[in-house]
Design a protein around this motif. Structure first.
Motif: not given
Length: 216
Positions: A62-73, A75-82, A109-117
């Motif tokens: 469960e904590q590993l899954w949450r760490a994956c969420i943190d990693t994806l989040e 990566a998303l921070a800069a695009p969200v600011e834009i 989405a093209l640069q981060h297919p893992e996020h989409k999946c």
């Protein structure tokens, strides 16, 4: 008979460290197998680390899954600011800002297919994991887009009854199946392969926007 063991100690310099390797393998596993289908031994094997390192770095699945969420989040921070800057920039026509916002989401989405999946496979989750997924990976993007969509509806640039439904349909259009460029290369080479991304954006603008008016 030889016994295969996982090498302990310092990893070769060309490989990511154990924690980073586990996160990469876990994101891939959760994206393709789901939470229940992924297992810690398989993730460790894919990361080429000893299975005990999962407990050392993360403590539990469960904590590993949450760490994956943190990693994806992260990566998303800069695009969200834009995206947020595009949304609030009322000096530019809403049509142009919507076009830029959609292009940004498509490029990510093209640069981060893992996020989409990852999102696609976990979007139907109920309970706490579903809430975490929405709060950290979907809500930041929707909060930026909602203002633009509502503004576009009011200006007659887009036709929609509800901004959330428009966003849902748009998100699905921007995230076609991974094999789409290859399939289109067979069906219609002029819009397949590397030409698929620009052609998709053009088609989305034609479908999701009203025709431009002379005073736009």
């Amino acid at each position: 008979m030889t016994t295969r063991t996982t090498t302990r100690g310092r990893r070769p310099k060309h490989l990511p460290d154990g924690r980073a390797a586990l996160l990469g393998a876990a994101i891939d596993a959760f994206s393709h197998l789901g939470y229940d289908g992924a297992n810690l031994r398989g993730i460790a094997a894919a990361a080429k680390v000893d299975a005990s390192l999962v407990r050392v770095h993360f403590g539990s699945k469960e904590q590993l899954w949450r760490a994956c969420i943190d990693t994806l989040e992260a990566a998303l921070a800069a695009p969200v600011e834009i995206l947020r800057a595009i949304s609030v920039d009322e000096t530019r026509p809403v049509r142009d800002r919507l076009r830029d916002a959609i292009g940004l989401i498509a490029a990510y989405a093209l640069q981060h297919p893992e996020h989409k999946c990852f999102i696609s496979l976990h979007a139907s989750e109920t309970g706490e994991r579903g809430a975490v997924l929405y709060r950290h990976l979907l809500e930041p993007v929707y909060n930026c887009m909602e203002k633009l969509i509502v503004e576009g509806m009011a200006a007659g640039v887009i036709r929609a009854e509800h901004p959330a439904m428009y966003f849902c349909v748009l998100a699905h259009a921007l995230h076609p199946p991974p094999g789409s460029p290859v399939l289109m290369q067979v069906i219609a080479p002029e819009v397949g392969g590397e030409a698929f991304g620009p052609a998709l954006l053009k088609q989305i603008e034609m479908v999701f926007f009203t025709p431009p008016q002379a005073d736009d």
